[in-house]
Design a protein around this motif. Structure first.
Motif, PDB file in Angstrom:
ATOM      1  N   GLN A 324       0.823  -1.204   0.000  1.00 17.43           N
ATOM      2  CA  GLN A 324       0.000   0.000   0.000  1.00 17.43           C
ATOM      3  C   GLN A 324       0.860   1.259   0.000  1.00 17.43           C
ATOM      4  OE1 GLN A 324      -3.213   0.300  -0.415  1.00 17.43           O
ATOM      5  NE2 GLN A 324      -3.616  -1.904  -0.445  1.00 17.43           N
ATOM      6  N   THR A 325       1.989   1.203   0.685  1.00 15.50           N
ATOM      7  CA  THR A 325       2.884   2.359   0.722  1.00 15.50           C
ATOM      8  C   THR A 325       3.471   2.631  -0.658  1.00 15.50           C
ATOM      9  OG1 THR A 325       3.470   1.842   3.015  1.00 15.50           O
ATOM     10  CG2 THR A 325       4.939   3.326   1.813  1.00 15.50           C
ATOM     11  N   ARG A 326       3.930   1.543  -1.322  1.00 13.86           N
ATOM     12  CA  ARG A 326       4.498   1.706  -2.662  1.00 13.86           C
ATOM     13  C   ARG A 326       3.431   2.183  -3.648  1.00 13.86           C
ATOM     14  NH1 ARG A 326       6.992  -3.398  -1.894  1.00 13.86           N
ATOM     15  NH2 ARG A 326       5.586  -4.286  -3.468  1.00 13.86           N
ATOM     16  N   ILE A 327       2.224   1.621  -3.539  1.00 13.87           N
ATOM     17  CA  ILE A 327       1.142   2.002  -4.457  1.00 13.87           C
ATOM     18  C   ILE A 327       0.808   3.485  -4.317  1.00 13.87           C
ATOM     19  CG2 ILE A 327      -1.319   1.694  -4.934  1.00 13.87           C
ATOM     20  CD1 ILE A 327      -0.931  -1.288  -4.293  1.00 13.87           C
ATOM     21  N   LYS A 328       0.755   3.965  -3.075  1.00  9.67           N
ATOM     22  CA  LYS A 328       0.473   5.391  -2.852  1.00  9.67           C
ATOM     23  C   LYS A 328       1.590   6.260  -3.423  1.00  9.67           C
ATOM     24  CE  LYS A 328      -1.839   8.848  -1.243  1.00  9.67           C
ATOM     25  NZ  LYS A 328      -3.109   9.230  -1.893  1.00  9.67           N
ATOM     26  N   SER A 329       2.838   5.817  -3.261  1.00  9.56           N
ATOM     27  CA  SER A 329       3.978   6.557  -3.807  1.00  9.56           C
ATOM     28  C   SER A 329       3.949   6.560  -5.334  1.00  9.56           C
ATOM     29  CB  SER A 329       5.285   5.938  -3.309  1.00  9.56           C
ATOM     30  OG  SER A 329       6.399   6.564  -3.901  1.00  9.56           O
ATOM     31  N   LEU A 330       3.599   5.409  -5.914  1.00  9.39           N
ATOM     32  CA  LEU A 330       3.516   5.314  -7.376  1.00  9.39           C
ATOM     33  C   LEU A 330       2.404   6.209  -7.923  1.00  9.39           C
ATOM     34  CD1 LEU A 330       4.008   1.465  -7.796  1.00  9.39           C
ATOM     35  CD2 LEU A 330       5.559   3.249  -8.617  1.00  9.39           C
ATOM     36  N   GLU A 331       1.302   6.293  -7.192  1.00  5.49           N
ATOM     37  CA  GLU A 331       0.209   7.177  -7.613  1.00  5.49           C
ATOM     38  C   GLU A 331       0.694   8.619  -7.698  1.00  5.49           C
ATOM     39  OE1 GLU A 331      -3.949   8.977  -5.842  1.00  5.49           O
ATOM     40  OE2 GLU A 331      -3.329   6.970  -5.196  1.00  5.49           O
ATOM     41  N   GLN A 332       1.462   9.049  -6.713  1.00  9.62           N
ATOM     42  CA  GLN A 332       1.982  10.419  -6.703  1.00  9.62           C
ATOM     43  C   GLN A 332       2.953  10.656  -7.866  1.00  9.62           C
ATOM     44  OE1 GLN A 332       3.625  10.640  -2.764  1.00  9.62           O
ATOM     45  NE2 GLN A 332       1.624  10.948  -1.775  1.00  9.62           N
ATOM     46  N   GLY A 341       5.846  11.561 -19.849  1.00 10.70           N
ATOM     47  CA  GLY A 341       6.517  10.385 -20.396  1.00 10.70           C
ATOM     48  C   GLY A 341       7.731   9.953 -19.602  1.00 10.70           C
ATOM     49  N   LEU A 342       7.916  10.508 -18.399  1.00 10.23           N
ATOM     50  CA  LEU A 342       9.096  10.188 -17.592  1.00 10.23           C
ATOM     51  C   LEU A 342       8.870   9.020 -16.642  1.00 10.23           C
ATOM     52  CD1 LEU A 342      10.248  13.834 -16.687  1.00 10.23           C
ATOM     53  CD2 LEU A 342      11.135  12.314 -18.488  1.00 10.23           C
ATOM     54  N   PHE A 343       7.606   8.559 -16.529  1.00  9.42           N
ATOM     55  CA  PHE A 343       7.339   7.457 -15.602  1.00  9.42           C
ATOM     56  C   PHE A 343       7.905   6.158 -16.175  1.00  9.42           C
ATOM     57  CE2 PHE A 343       4.818   4.122 -13.601  1.00  9.42           C
ATOM     58  CZ  PHE A 343       4.841   4.523 -12.276  1.00  9.42           C
ATOM     59  N   ARG A 344       8.629   5.399 -15.331  1.00  8.30           N
ATOM     60  CA  ARG A 344       9.298   4.172 -15.756  1.00  8.30           C
ATOM     61  C   ARG A 344       8.467   2.952 -15.352  1.00  8.30           C
ATOM     62  NH1 ARG A 344      14.762   4.638 -16.796  1.00  8.30           N
ATOM     63  NH2 ARG A 344      14.465   2.484 -17.516  1.00  8.30           N
TER      64      ARG A 344
END
Length: 632
Positions: A324-332, A341-344
């Protein structure tokens, strides 16, 4: 989760059918469902949000009927002296059961208004019975529902009885042989089919699932006019479909003994974000600035593409939650970097991507299945007969707004791919359904109190609805022939309206037009020579000799042959060339344009002489299939 409460006299069969399906699913694990519910609650609690199963809010008497009439395109009937011209056109296309559904709701609305002592409302008899004394006999014949119903009795309803009786003759054999392919009739209105079955007491014998994984195979018989898929009709004609589908769904529920109630979601503040928690319409408007004609949000496309490339083989995909922590960080990070286009994507774990996918669906300000119709989707489980459950789902999907319908289709297509890799990812159809059901049927904007002891039944019912949508999506995304016929009739009626004050001239013109139609039908030609255009590809048109055996596929093959042999003046050859430099007709489509239809992409198995007799004023145009990449 809401239910449509059954009414007498079908309460007993409905309850019995529901219980039987619950028993048949006892051996199927619901652990994934409850685990997903717990994950959703934990995520919501972390952000101090509340999420629960959707339910119906109570409305005052008459309020629901007024909203229904508005959504059904009959808002003019709510006024005391409103124009009924548009309504007469729509009402003239309805079947007996559909017209009865309209009348029932108008009657309820009228009674509620009179009780509140408000200004006079239109009497039901003004619409469905007693004609104005000043109307001429010709006007009565055209607008009277009694006349329409008489015609239905001698044509559509009798045909319906024949078709339904034919299906029910081997009914017992169908129940004993669950693997047998069944016919799914789309030529006759579902409500008319149900009414005939009800009169024959066939509804008392409900078809039930034999076990958790056995789902009946259905075949839609192709008529002479072929099949129509969602997307085959023009946007102008598709706008008419939800209205007709709502009226038909209501009529079907009336026949089956269900009350069709709809939610009214509380207004939610839209999140100040660019991706998550943003309405579908807003997302698409933004995406279309970057990529015109985008029909599914680019973020969702990216999530599904990532999972298809690297997640389909992952064991427990969708079921196993990411951090959940990673998912929230990825959302941001997505909010910040997605459009640049910078998201990997290659650096993100598959389980986290599946978590983002489910989060995107849950965070929509309104449910993907819409706040209004989420209770109806959930209540489909209460219909005891599988075929009628699918009929209701088909109509509900047609009612959905286009952005919701396209997004749901993209999601279901992906879920089918997950199920197809079951041997590797250990996610069968039921596993996928139990995981996705909470994400589709739970929403923070729709609070609900689940009756004690009903949790298991409602959960299994929701998962069963998702399972049907995944498994039968090809059937569900088909526009029934009877709806297409009603669209044609609407278009014809609109084109026949004359703006003359003198009723005698108006009636004379109506009679001339009616006589002309009769002559055209009586003198149906056994053959016909027509021109097929391909203006974007060729400067010349193709002359086609039609007979009773000529199909769309034959015309496309003839076009391909002439293109290769006769050296026609090709405007844009590159659109037709494949990698091996051979001409292919598989990337060509034939469209019916004009007359009583806007634009209609034709099924390859459509018999063109039959279509010509139904729509003689249309043009036929060959175009490139938009789903094929252009070879520029």
């Amino acid at each position: 989760m809401s239910q449509l409460p059954p009414k007498s006299p079908l309460a007993s069969p409905v309850s019995e059918g529901t219980n039987s399906r619950v028993e048949s699913l006892d051996n199927l694990s619901m652990d994934s469902f409850w685990l997903e519910v717990e994950n959703i609650k934990q995520s919501a609690e972390a952000e101090q949000e509340e999420c629960s199963l959707a339910d119906v809010k109570t409305q005052e008497e008459g309020e629901a009927e007024a909203e229904w009439l508005q959504d059904a395109g009959l808002s003019d009937l709510l006024g005391d002296r409103a124009s009924e011209n548009d309504n007469i056109v729509l009402l003239s296309t309805l079947t007996k059961t559909q017209a009865a559904a309209v009348q029932r709701r108008l009657d309820t609305y009228s009674r509620s208004r009179r009780r509140k002592n408000k200004h006079p409302v239109r009497d039901v008899r003004d619409i469905f019975g007693v004609a104005n004394s000043e109307e001429t006999a010709a006007e009565k014949e055209e607008s009277s529902p009694d006349q329409l119903w008489h015609n239905l009795r001698t044509s559509n309803v009798q045909n319906c009885k024949k078709e339904v009786f034919k299906e029910t003759q081997d009914y017992s054999c169908t129940v004993r042989n669950p693997g047998k392919e069944e016919v799914f009739n789309m030529d006759i209105a579902y409500s008319e089919q149900a009414a005939v079955l009800l009169k024959g007491s066939f509804l008392s014998e409900s078809r039930r699932l034999k076990d958790g994984n056995a789902l009946t195979k259905f075949k839609i018989p192709k008529g002479r006019l072929g099949m129509t898929r969602i997307g085959d009709l023009s946007a102008q004609d598709m706008k008419k479909i939800p209205t007709l589908a709502l009226i038909e769904l209501t009529a079907l529920c009336d026949v089956l003994g269900f009350e069709l109630k709809r939610n009214k979601a509380a207004k939610l503040k839209t999140a100040e974000k660019r991706l998550f928690g943003v309405p579908l319409n807003t997302l698409l408007e933004n995406d279309q600035k970057l990529l015109p004609n985008t029909k599914v949000p680019l973020l969702l496309q990216a999530l599904l593409s990532c999972l298809e490339k690297r997640g389909l083989e992952t064991e427990g995909i969708l079921r196993v939650s990411g951090s959940q922590t990673r998912i929230k960080s990825l959302e941001q990070k997505l909010e910040r970097d997605f459009y640049t286009g910078l998201f990997r994507w290659d650096e993100v774990h598959q389980n986290d991507v599946s978590g983002l996918l489910k989060r995107f669906i849950r965070e929509l300000p309104a449910p993907l299945l819409t706040a209004e119709y989420l209770p109806a989707f959930a209540a489909v489980q209460n219909i005891p007969d599988l075929k009628q459950r699918l009929q209701a789902l088909n109509l509900l999907i047609l009612i959905l707004p286009e952005p919701n319908r396209n997004t749901l289709k993209a999601l279901l297509e992906f879920l089918s791919k997950v199920v197809a890799r079951e041997n590797n990812n250990k996610m069968n159809l039921w596993n996928v359904s139990t995981v996705m059901a909470p994400n589709l049927f739970m929403h923070k904007g729709l609070p609900n109190k689940i009756p004690e002891g009903k949790e298991k039944q409602l959960a299994e019912g929701a998962a069963d609805v998702v399972r049907m949508m995944i498994h039968y999506q090809d059937l569900l995304w088909t526009v029934s022939s009877f709806l297409v016929a009603q669209v044609r009739k609407l278009n014809e009626s609109n084109s026949k309206r004359y703006q003359f004050c003198d009723k005698r001239i108006k009636n004379l013109l109506r009679k001339i037009h009616a006589d002309k139609d009769k002559v055209e039908k009586n003198q149906a030609e056994p053959s016909k020579i027509v021109k097929v255009h391909a203006s974007l590809l060729l400067k010349d048109s193709l002359e086609v000799h039609l007979n009773n055996a000529t199909r769309v596929a034959d015309v496309l093959r003839q076009f391909q042959k002439n293109l290769c042999q006769n050296g026609w003046n090709i405007v844009n050859t590159v659109n037709l060339l494949k990698c091996n430099n051979s001409m292919e007709c598989t990337n060509l489509l034939l469209y019916e344009v004009g007359g009583n239809i806007g634009e209609h992409c034709l099924d390859p198995d459509t018999y063109l002489l039959d279509l010509y007799h139904i729509n003689p004023h249309a043009e036929w145009i060959i175009k490139q299939n938009p789903s094929y990449p252009r070879m520029f």
